[in-house]
Design an enzyme around this catalytic site. Structure first.
Site, mmCIF file in Angstrom:
data_model
loop_
_atom_site.group_PDB
_atom_site.id
_atom_site.type_symbol
_atom_site.label_atom_id
_atom_site.label_comp_id
_atom_site.label_asym_id
_atom_site.label_seq_id
_atom_site.Cartn_x
_atom_site.Cartn_y
_atom_site.Cartn_z
ATOM 1 N N TYR A 1 0.849 -1.188 0.000
ATOM 2 C CA TYR A 1 0.000 0.000 0.000
ATOM 3 C C TYR A 1 0.894 1.251 0.000
ATOM 4 C CZ TYR A 1 -3.207 -3.633 1.664
ATOM 5 O OH TYR A 1 -3.911 -4.802 1.809
ATOM 6 N N SER B 1 -1.526 -14.719 3.199
ATOM 7 C CA SER B 1 -2.653 -14.159 2.467
ATOM 8 C C SER B 1 -2.566 -14.605 1.013
ATOM 9 C CB SER B 1 -2.618 -12.637 2.559
ATOM 10 O OG SER B 1 -3.717 -12.080 1.887
ATOM 11 N N ASN B 2 -3.714 -14.820 0.438
ATOM 12 C CA ASN B 2 -3.812 -15.199 -0.988
ATOM 13 C C ASN B 2 -3.169 -16.543 -1.304
ATOM 14 O OD1 ASN B 2 -5.165 -12.748 -2.000
ATOM 15 N ND2 ASN B 2 -3.274 -11.742 -1.352
ATOM 16 N N GLN C 1 -5.565 -14.521 5.646
ATOM 17 C CA GLN C 1 -6.383 -13.428 5.097
ATOM 18 C C GLN C 1 -6.714 -13.747 3.643
ATOM 19 O OE1 GLN C 1 -5.832 -8.781 3.991
ATOM 20 N NE2 GLN C 1 -5.440 -9.232 6.135
ATOM 21 N N TYR D 1 -10.873 -10.172 3.273
ATOM 22 C CA TYR D 1 -10.666 -8.830 2.684
ATOM 23 C C TYR D 1 -11.715 -8.555 1.619
ATOM 24 C CZ TYR D 1 -7.762 -10.749 -1.246
ATOM 25 O OH TYR D 1 -7.275 -11.427 -2.338
ATOM 26 N N PHE D 2 -11.879 -7.283 1.289
ATOM 27 C CA PHE D 2 -12.983 -6.787 0.441
ATOM 28 C C PHE D 2 -14.352 -7.076 1.072
ATOM 29 C CE2 PHE D 2 -10.352 -7.311 -3.718
ATOM 30 C CZ PHE D 2 -9.906 -6.006 -3.636
ATOM 31 N N PRO D 3 -14.509 -6.881 2.391
ATOM 32 C CA PRO D 3 -15.801 -7.222 3.017
ATOM 33 C C PRO D 3 -16.965 -6.414 2.448
ATOM 34 C CG PRO D 3 -14.460 -5.896 4.512
ATOM 35 C CD PRO D 3 -13.568 -6.286 3.369
ATOM 36 N N SER E 1 -15.526 -3.377 -2.092
ATOM 37 C CA SER E 1 -15.065 -2.029 -2.472
ATOM 38 C C SER E 1 -16.167 -0.978 -2.403
ATOM 39 C CB SER E 1 -14.439 -2.049 -3.877
ATOM 40 O OG SER E 1 -13.351 -2.931 -3.911
ATOM 41 N N LYS F 1 -24.779 2.137 -1.337
ATOM 42 C CA LYS F 1 -24.763 3.507 -1.864
ATOM 43 C C LYS F 1 -24.799 3.560 -3.390
ATOM 44 C CE LYS F 1 -19.747 4.173 -1.495
ATOM 45 N NZ LYS F 1 -18.708 4.943 -0.829
HETATM 46 P P1 NAP Z 1 -13.713 -2.903 1.206
HETATM 47 O O1 NAP Z 1 -13.449 -2.942 2.649
HETATM 48 O O2 NAP Z 1 -14.568 -3.934 0.585
HETATM 49 O O3 NAP Z 1 -14.321 -1.478 0.802
HETATM 50 C C1 NAP Z 1 -13.802 -0.313 1.367
HETATM 51 C C2 NAP Z 1 -14.301 0.900 0.600
HETATM 52 O O4 NAP Z 1 -15.722 1.019 0.690
HETATM 53 C C3 NAP Z 1 -13.754 2.184 1.191
HETATM 54 O O5 NAP Z 1 -12.476 2.481 0.665
HETATM 55 C C4 NAP Z 1 -14.806 3.199 0.765
HETATM 56 O O6 NAP Z 1 -14.560 3.493 -0.615
HETATM 57 C C5 NAP Z 1 -16.093 2.385 0.890
HETATM 58 N N1 NAP Z 1 -16.712 2.440 2.231
HETATM 59 C C6 NAP Z 1 -16.232 1.930 3.405
HETATM 60 N N2 NAP Z 1 -17.105 2.092 4.409
HETATM 61 C C7 NAP Z 1 -18.175 2.720 3.892
HETATM 62 C C8 NAP Z 1 -19.409 3.148 4.421
HETATM 63 N N3 NAP Z 1 -19.723 2.964 5.712
HETATM 64 N N4 NAP Z 1 -20.304 3.763 3.588
HETATM 65 C C9 NAP Z 1 -20.004 3.953 2.291
HETATM 66 N N5 NAP Z 1 -18.847 3.559 1.713
HETATM 67 C C10 NAP Z 1 -17.936 2.943 2.503
HETATM 68 O O7 NAP Z 1 -12.337 -2.907 0.357
HETATM 69 P P2 NAP Z 1 -10.823 -2.725 0.760
HETATM 70 O O8 NAP Z 1 -10.623 -1.540 1.623
HETATM 71 O O9 NAP Z 1 -10.023 -2.807 -0.476
HETATM 72 O O10 NAP Z 1 -10.538 -4.042 1.629
HETATM 73 C C11 NAP Z 1 -10.479 -4.005 3.042
HETATM 74 C C12 NAP Z 1 -9.062 -4.148 3.527
HETATM 75 O O11 NAP Z 1 -8.587 -5.460 3.224
HETATM 76 C C13 NAP Z 1 -8.062 -3.212 2.820
HETATM 77 O O12 NAP Z 1 -8.100 -1.893 3.318
HETATM 78 C C14 NAP Z 1 -6.780 -3.954 3.065
HETATM 79 O O13 NAP Z 1 -6.304 -3.659 4.362
HETATM 80 C C15 NAP Z 1 -7.206 -5.416 2.954
HETATM 81 N N6 NAP Z 1 -6.983 -6.033 1.615
HETATM 82 C C16 NAP Z 1 -6.116 -7.073 1.539
HETATM 83 C C17 NAP Z 1 -5.873 -7.699 0.332
HETATM 84 C C18 NAP Z 1 -4.903 -8.839 0.274
HETATM 85 O O14 NAP Z 1 -4.448 -9.201 -0.822
HETATM 86 N N7 NAP Z 1 -4.585 -9.425 1.405
HETATM 87 C C19 NAP Z 1 -6.555 -7.279 -0.831
HETATM 88 C C20 NAP Z 1 -7.459 -6.225 -0.718
HETATM 89 C C21 NAP Z 1 -7.670 -5.617 0.516
HETATM 90 P P3 NAP Z 1 -15.206 4.731 -1.415
HETATM 91 O O15 NAP Z 1 -15.321 5.876 -0.468
HETATM 92 O O16 NAP Z 1 -14.227 4.932 -2.527
HETATM 93 O O17 NAP Z 1 -16.531 4.234 -1.914
#
Ligand code: NAP
Length: 310
Positions: A59, A157-158, A177, A205-207, A210, A216
């Site tokens: 990141y 992870s992965n 993860q 991850y990606f709960p 995105s 929304k």
């Molecule tokens: P995510 O948690 O599925 O989605 C997060 C995005 O959703 C935020 O950046 C924001 O984006 C939006 N959001 C969050 N809360 C919200 C709310 N209450 N209301 C409206 N919009 C909201 O995706 P992610 O952040 O990519 O994944 C979570 C974490 O997992 C990452 O931060 C990272 O630490 C980890 N991760 C790990 C891997 C891996 O390979 N291990 C891969 C991906 C992610 P907007 O404001 O742009 O809409």
């Protein structure tokens, strides 16, 4: 703190609602990130009881770790925060190079300690498996670092299911993860039974897919530029998810909660899932996601959510 949970078989306790920090300094993932706002996100999260921060070298190629290190230094609260980070991949001439060799892993942990301005990392993951290193050998290197006190817990992870089995041959893996959410449920078949049986914490991850699972987006919403390449936002997938989320919205309205909280609460009802790490771009998203702690789902509601996305 009474709701804190242990990460697998470790003595590390986390708030099950954490913060995914790829929006903190992750310039190569999200365009136009404001670093000041990124640091504020971490501060607000910690001030409101989140102690589990998920970052990675990838990141911002170290920038996310540096910013989090700065916040912990400024707040003077290193011991209150559980930092999870991930090693690799390195970028050479624009190419992603994955290296799980013991030498590389050990060198990277030392660099990571510097970026985070700390002398230990609570949870160190290997971000992606490489093609060459036997997985138990890679984990053996992390085990040595654990014995030296540089890291407190070992994660991967992965990794495919087979790679996880190889990695955990000696029982050293504490956390897995993987990509899991309501629309990506494959982990339920093999990963969940295995991680449960071996006391490995599963962190999805990606709960929020995105942001798509927050409710929304509608069919006619203009997709933000930054999301246009995401597989969740491709036309057919997008429309199918939006239809399902509309059904969730009705449930959320009846319960007077946000869709995002319903979704996040559903994950926490899964026995295999230890904690969630939703990402955020704005402070209000962090505080909204924390409200998940107040949402209790009945057996019938759990079943309904499951059915909508099955
Ligand atoms: P995510 O948690 O599925 O989605 C997060 C995005 O959703 C935020 O950046 C924001 O984006 C939006 N959001 C969050 N809360 C919200 C709310 N209450 N209301 C409206 N919009 C909201 O995706 P992610 O952040 O990519 O994944 C979570 C974490 O997992 C990452 O931060 C990272 O630490 C980890 N991760 C790990 C891997 C891996 O390979 N291990 C891969 C991906 C992610 P907007 O404001 O742009 O809409």
């Amino acid at each position: 703190m009474e709701n804190f949970v242990p990460l697998g078989k470790t003595d590390i306790f986390v708030n099950p609602i954490g913060l995914g920090a790829n929006g903190v300094g992750g310039h190569n993932i999200h365009p136009n990130l404001d670093e000041k706002e990124g640091k504020e996100l971490v501060r607000v999260a910690i001030d409101n009881g989140i102690n589990f921060i998920d970052t990675a070298y990838y990141y911002g190629l170290g920038r996310s770790e540096e910013l989090i290190g700065e916040v912990m230094k400024e707040m003077g609260n290193r011991s209150d925060v559980i930092i999870a980070t991930k090693i690799g991949p390195k970028i050479i001439d624009g190419q992603r190079i994955i290296d799980n060799s013991p030498t590389f892993l050990k060198e990277e942990v030392d660099k990571c300690l510097k970026r985070l301005q700390t002398d230990y990392i609570d949870l160190m993951y290997i971000h992606f498996p490489d093609e060459h290193t036997p997985k138990d050998e890679a984990i053996g290197a992390l085990k040595e670092l654990k014995d030296e006190g540089k890291i407190r817990a070992i994660g991967v992870s992965n990794f495919t299911y087979e790679e996880l089995l190889e990695a955990n041959k000696d029982g050293y893996v504490d956390v897995y993860q993987g990509h899991y959410n309501l629309i990506r449920r494959e982990a339920e078949t093999e990963f969940f039974p295995y991680t449960l049986k071996h006391s490995i914490a599963y962190i999805p991850y990606f709960p929020l897919a995105s942001g798509l699972l927050t409710g929304k987006y509608a069919k006619d919403t203009e997709i933000p530029e930054a999301r246009k390449k995401s597989p969740f936002f491709q036309k057919e997938t997008y429309n199918a998810i939006v239809e399902k989320v509309d059904r969730l919205r009705k449930m959320a309205e009846a319960k007077e909660v946000e869709v995002a909280n319903l979704v996040l609460a559903w994950y926490l009802t899964q026995e295999a899932i230890t904690a969630i790490i939703p990402g955020a771009k704005r402070q209000d998203q962090v505080s909204n996601n924390l409200k998940t702690a107040n949402v209790t789902l009945s057996e019938e509601e759990k079943r309904q959510i499951d059915q909508i996305f099955k």
